[in-house]
Motif scaffolding. Sequence first.
Motif, PDB file in Angstrom:
ATOM      1  N   TRP A   1       0.906  -1.189  -0.461  1.00  0.00           N
ATOM      2  CA  TRP A   1       0.012  -0.074  -0.049  1.00  0.00           C
ATOM      3  C   TRP A   1       0.975   1.342   0.302  1.00  0.00           C
ATOM      4  CZ3 TRP A   1      -5.186  -0.652   0.012  1.00  0.00           C
ATOM      5  CH2 TRP A   1      -5.674  -1.103   0.308  1.00  0.00           C
TER       6      TRP A   1
ATOM      7  N   PHE B   1      -2.801   0.316   9.232  1.00  0.00           N
ATOM      8  CA  PHE B   1      -2.041  -0.219   9.412  1.00  0.00           C
ATOM      9  C   PHE B   1      -0.348   0.050  10.083  1.00  0.00           C
ATOM     10  CE2 PHE B   1      -3.413   1.720   5.143  1.00  0.00           C
ATOM     11  CZ  PHE B   1      -3.654   0.377   4.789  1.00  0.00           C
TER      12      PHE B   1
ATOM     13  N   VAL C   1       3.745   0.399   2.080  1.00  0.00           N
ATOM     14  CA  VAL C   1       3.694  -0.471   3.389  1.00  0.00           C
ATOM     15  C   VAL C   1       3.211  -2.359   3.080  1.00  0.00           C
ATOM     16  CG1 VAL C   1       2.320  -0.609   5.169  1.00  0.00           C
ATOM     17  CG2 VAL C   1       2.657   2.146   5.477  1.00  0.00           C
TER      18      VAL C   1
ATOM     19  N   ASP D   1       1.424  -5.154   2.441  1.00  0.00           N
ATOM     20  CA  ASP D   1       0.013  -6.016   3.275  1.00  0.00           C
ATOM     21  C   ASP D   1      -0.315  -6.911   4.132  1.00  0.00           C
ATOM     22  OD1 ASP D   1      -3.040  -5.733   2.368  1.00  0.00           O
ATOM     23  OD2 ASP D   1      -3.071  -7.973   1.642  1.00  0.00           O
TER      24      ASP D   1
ATOM     25  N   ARG E   1       1.557  -5.637   6.937  1.00  0.00           N
ATOM     26  CA  ARG E   1       1.322  -4.396   7.856  1.00  0.00           C
ATOM     27  C   ARG E   1      -0.030  -4.144   8.062  1.00  0.00           C
ATOM     28  NH1 ARG E   1       6.059  -2.736  10.298  1.00  0.00           N
ATOM     29  NH2 ARG E   1       7.529  -4.993  10.552  1.00  0.00           N
ATOM     30  N   ARG E   2      -1.276  -3.945   6.805  1.00  0.00           N
ATOM     31  CA  ARG E   2      -2.178  -4.300   7.436  1.00  0.00           C
ATOM     32  C   ARG E   2      -3.183  -4.225   8.137  1.00  0.00           C
ATOM     33  NH1 ARG E   2      -6.840  -6.816   5.841  1.00  0.00           N
ATOM     34  NH2 ARG E   2      -5.437  -7.914   3.308  1.00  0.00           N
TER      35      ARG E   2
END
Length: 390
Positions: A156, A191, A226, A228, A230-231
Amino acid sequence: MPEYGPRPVERSLPTAEARDLLALVRELTQREIAPTAAEDEEAGRFPRETFRLLSESGLLSLPYDSEYGGGDQPYEVYLQVVEELAAARLTVGLGTSVHTLACHAVAEFGSKEQRAELLPAMLGGGLLGAYCLSEPAAGSDAASLTTRATRDGDDWVVEGGKAWITHGGIADFYTVLARTGGPGPRGISAFLVPGDAPGLSAAEPERKMGMRGSPTAQVHFDGVRVPDARRLGDEGQGFSIALAALQSGRLGIAACAVGVAQAALDQSLAYLAERHQFGRPIGDFQGLRFMVADMATQIEAGRALYLTAARLRDAGQPFARQAAMAKLFCTDAAMRITTDAVQLLGGYGYTLDFPVERLMRDAKCLQIVEGTNQIQRVVIARDLLGPEAR
């Protein structure tokens, strides 16, 4: 500078372990934090070494699961630790509460793999977190935030800016709420962003009337990538994640407020015994006795209110209304009590030589952060009247 030690406070602690823990915290605060609090706040020094010590001592992880490095302590105990830290120096108490808030999304909404990978370092690795929800044009109306995360393969890309971020520019990780869909609360996702991510920067800290040792700054995201992985939670779940964190965070603010108020009362009581006028201690005068009686009553009521909310949370019961009430009552009481302490000390209370003026300036912040007290009234009334009431 005169600094009077705290008087013993009757505590509601469920176990002998909890009583020992609080005794340890009190000893630590009086040795490591309180002696230099006024000097460090005046100089604007952030106590990073103190937070490392708290991390090493397990005090930054108290309400979380020991499987991931937490302390397995109920909120009832954790909040009383926060109160003690805030009584010594609000920068430390509030910083502990904000760090706990920043860990909440991973601990409560992260996958098992995310918790196992991320939480041990966040909870006990000497790291410090920050929570990024507010924006320059999205404060109380947080659902209108405009910081956007756009999908690009397995990553992201985050663009935008956050405002009023405690630990902005010095945090090791940021829990960030960003828009991944359409307008409104359902288009927001959460996030976890490392503090050293390329494209992440912070403005100069705000020049505040109080809490000068705690940096509050805008944080900018310029093409921050970032993964995904870390979502946190599902896409579009970010706003509910944020609200869940804030419910608990408001209890941390309430505990901080009671700590600041208790410190002001301690200073007032010591001054009443020490200062003589008309041939006797000024504590003999009924008008001043009534002031400290009212101060103590508000502190006891505030402490009971935040502990009631904490016990509901620990029991897995709804506590949003009680958390809002605790934040509202305790922070308003802290403002009244610290103002009265300045008045009680007379001219000395208005000088930097005594700590009550600092406590008064610090207390004001608590009526604003993590939802202004006007927003708390909205939350309380909405819960009382039902979601359909307008």
